[in-house]
Design an enzyme around this catalytic site. Structure first.
Site, PDB file in Angstrom:
ATOM      1  N   SER A 117       0.926  -1.154  -0.176  1.00 48.58           N
ATOM      2  CA  SER A 117      -0.098  -0.032  -0.020  1.00 48.58           C
ATOM      3  C   SER A 117       1.001   1.254   0.131  1.00 48.58           C
ATOM      4  CB  SER A 117      -0.872  -0.170   1.228  1.00 48.58           C
ATOM      5  OG  SER A 117      -0.193   0.057   2.613  1.00 48.58           O
ATOM      6  N   HIS A 121       2.065  12.207  -0.421  1.00 51.67           N
ATOM      7  CA  HIS A 121       1.422  13.739  -0.284  1.00 51.67           C
ATOM      8  C   HIS A 121       2.577  14.639  -0.761  1.00 51.67           C
ATOM      9  CE1 HIS A 121      -2.190  12.530   2.084  1.00 51.67           C
ATOM     10  NE2 HIS A 121      -1.356  11.741   2.742  1.00 51.67           N
ATOM     11  N   HIS A 131      -2.813   7.277  -4.143  1.00 56.20           N
ATOM     12  CA  HIS A 131      -3.068   6.051  -3.186  1.00 56.20           C
ATOM     13  C   HIS A 131      -3.169   4.679  -3.910  1.00 56.20           C
ATOM     14  CE1 HIS A 131      -5.851   3.025  -1.679  1.00 56.20           C
ATOM     15  NE2 HIS A 131      -5.047   3.243  -0.794  1.00 56.20           N
ATOM     16  N   ASN A 133      -3.285   0.386  -3.338  1.00 55.29           N
ATOM     17  CA  ASN A 133      -3.004  -0.780  -2.704  1.00 55.29           C
ATOM     18  C   ASN A 133      -3.604  -1.869  -3.461  1.00 55.29           C
ATOM     19  OD1 ASN A 133      -5.067  -2.596  -0.868  1.00 55.29           O
ATOM     20  ND2 ASN A 133      -3.315  -1.762   0.581  1.00 55.29           N
ATOM     21  N   TYR A 134      -2.516  -2.967  -3.378  1.00 51.35           N
ATOM     22  CA  TYR A 134      -3.067  -4.262  -3.841  1.00 51.35           C
ATOM     23  C   TYR A 134      -2.739  -5.175  -2.730  1.00 51.35           C
ATOM     24  CZ  TYR A 134      -3.643  -1.950  -8.256  1.00 51.35           C
ATOM     25  OH  TYR A 134      -4.237  -1.033  -9.142  1.00 51.35           O
ATOM     26  N   ARG A 135      -3.739  -6.246  -2.757  1.00 49.15           N
ATOM     27  CA  ARG A 135      -3.639  -7.270  -1.600  1.00 49.15           C
ATOM     28  C   ARG A 135      -4.244  -8.609  -1.983  1.00 49.15           C
ATOM     29  NH1 ARG A 135      -7.324  -3.167  -0.688  1.00 49.15           N
ATOM     30  NH2 ARG A 135      -9.744  -3.667  -0.620  1.00 49.15           N
ATOM     31  N   HIS A 165      -6.283   7.889 -16.181  1.00 49.04           N
ATOM     32  CA  HIS A 165      -7.535   6.650 -16.436  1.00 49.04           C
ATOM     33  C   HIS A 165      -6.832   5.928 -17.676  1.00 49.04           C
ATOM     34  CE1 HIS A 165     -10.618   7.274 -13.599  1.00 49.04           C
ATOM     35  NE2 HIS A 165     -10.050   8.322 -13.218  1.00 49.04           N
ATOM     36  N   HIS A 195     -20.748  11.503   4.510  1.00 52.89           N
ATOM     37  CA  HIS A 195     -21.017  12.565   5.216  1.00 52.89           C
ATOM     38  C   HIS A 195     -20.903  14.102   4.562  1.00 52.89           C
ATOM     39  CE1 HIS A 195     -16.657  12.018   5.923  1.00 52.89           C
ATOM     40  NE2 HIS A 195     -16.735  13.392   6.421  1.00 52.89           N
TER      41      HIS A 195
END
Length: 351
Positions: A117, A121, A131, A133-135, A165, A195
Site C-alpha cells: 500500500s 502527499h 493512493h 493498494n493491492y492485496r 485513467h 457525510h
C-alpha cells in the site's frame, strides 16, 4: 526469529465437483509475497529518483500473532512532503470481524493476508496526492485478490486525469475489457465521503473479492448503486484462474509509475503561494476523514493488531479544517468541485 505463515487447511472435496471452489496453487503465498515486495522496491526506487533528495526510511516490524512487514516513509523530500510505501503479510488463527462479516465461510480457518500500500502527499499543490493498494487474502477455501489506485488532485488538470485513467484502462484491457468499466465505477463508489456527499478525488480503479468464480465482477455492498447496476447489465464474468488474477494484480501495480510519474514531472515545478497551499491543506482534511471513517484497510490493520505507525502512515504531515468553507465561484478552487469532483468517463476523453 523468522516466522512462517500457517498453512491453510485444504478442503477434501475434489476440484472436479461443480460446487468445489477454485483453490490457489501450492506456493501461492510465497509468490504473492515476492511480487508485492518487488512492487514496493520498484516504486520506492523510482520515487527517490524523481524526488531528487528525499530517501525512504525503512522500519521492519513483526506481529506477535504471526507475520510482519516493512514500512518505508519519505519525509521532507523535494517533491514529496511525506509519502509511505508499505508491505505487510500477517497470518494467524483469529479472523478479524471485517472479514467474517463479508465471508462467514472463512470461520474456523487459519488466515494469511498480504499487500503493498502507498500514499504520497506532494509538497506542491499542483501535484495530486495518490493512493495505491493491492492485496491478497487466504483462509482455507476462501481466497481473493483486491485493491486499486486513485488520484486526488487539488488543482486538477484534465490532461493529467485523462492520462491517469487511460493508463489504468490499458492495463485492465490487457486482461479483460470489462475490468476497467466495472472497477472504475466501483472506485467512484468506494472513495466517496458519504457525510460530505462528495468524492475524495477523480477516482481510478478499485476491486475486491476477486476469486475467479463465475459471477458479476462487482462484489461491493451497494447493490442499488451505479457500479452494481453496470455490473448486472454487463453480465456474468467467466471463471478465471488464480494465475490470471495474480497476473492482473501485478500488472495493475506496475501501471502506477507510468500513470503517475509523468504528472509529477509536469507539475512539481509550478510556482504557488499561500492561497494554493491553504487550499491543499484544507482538502487534505478529506483524506484524513476518509481514512479514519471508511477505509477498510485501516480497519483490517487495526483489527488484526498491525503496527499502528504503519497503518496510519497514509495520513498527511500537515492538514487544516475550516468551518463551512465554500470556494468562490469562478475560481480554480471552485473548478475542482464543479468539474472534477463529479463522475466522468475520463478514459474516453481527449486530453
Amino acid at each position: 526469529m523468522t516466522l512462517s505463515p500457517a498453512k491453510a487447511v485444504r478442503p477434501s472435496s475434489p476440484a472436479s465437483e461443480p460446487s468445489a471452489p477454485i483453490l490457489p496453487p501450492e506456493g501461492s503465498r510465497d509468490r504473492v509475497s515476492t511480487a508485492f515486495k518487488g512492487l514496493q522496491d520498484r516504486i520506492c526506487q523510482k520515487l527517490e529518483e524523481i524526488d531528487g533528495g528525499g530517501k525512504f526510511q525503512e522500519d521492519a516490524w513483526q506481529r506477535t500473532e504471526g507475520g510482519g512487514g516493512r514500512s518505508r516513509v519519505m519525509k521532507a523530500g523535494n517533491v514529496f512532503e511525506q509519502g509511505g510505501v508499505g508491505f505487510s503479510e500477517v497470518w494467524g488463527d483469529k479472523l478479524p470481524p471485517a472479514i467474517l462479516i463479508k465471508r462467514p465461510e472463512a470461520e474456523g480457518h487459519q488466515f494469511y493476508a498480504t499487500g503493498t500500500s502507498m500514499v504520497l502527499h506532494p509538497r506542491n499543490p499542483y501535484v495530486p496526492t495518490v493512493h495505491l493498494n493491492y492485496r491478497y487474502f487466504e483462509a482455507g477455501p476462501v481466497w481473493w485478490f483486491g485493491g486499486g489506485i486513485d488520484l486526488t488532485p487539488y488543482y486538477a488538470n484534465k490532461a493529467d486525469v485523462v492520462h491517469f485513467h487511460q493508463t489504468l484502462k490499458a492495463a485492465c484491457d490487457r486482461h479483460n475489457p470489462q475490468y476497467y468499466p466495472n472497477f472504475k465505477r466501483w472506485c467512484d463508489e468506494y472513495f466517496y465521503l458519504k457525510h460530505r456527499d462528495e468524492p475524495r478525488g477523480v477516482g481510478g480503479i478499485f476491486f475486491d473479492y476477486q476469486n475467479g468464480q463465475r459471477g458479476e465482477l462487482y462484489r461491493g455492498h451497494n447493490q442499488d448503486g451505479p457500479a452494481a447496476l453496470y455490473s448486472q447489465q454487463a453480465g456474468t464474468a467467466p471463471k478465471r484462474s488464480w494465475e490470471e488474477l495474480f497476473q492482473f494484480a501485478v500488472d495493475c501495480g506496475d501501471a502506477f509509475l507510468p500513470a503517475y510519474v509523468p504528472i509529477v514531472e509536469k507539475r512539481a515545478g509550478i510556482e504557488y503561494g499561500d492561497r494554493e497551499r491553504n487550499f491543499q491543506l484544507y482538502r487534505r482534511g478529506r483524506y484524513v476523514e476518509f481514512n479514519l471513517v471508511y477505509d477498510r484497510g485501516t480497519l483490517f490493520g487495526l483489527q488484526t493488531n498491525g503496527r499502528t505507525e504503519s497503518i496510519l502512515m497514509s495520513l498527511p504531515p500537515m492538514v487544516r479544517w475550516e468551518y463551512s468553507y465554500a470556494p468562490e465561484p469562478g475560481t480554480p478552487e471552485a473548478e475542482l468541485y464543479d468539474i472534477f469532483l463529479k463522475p466522468h468517463d475520463w478514459a474516453e476523453m481527449d486530453a
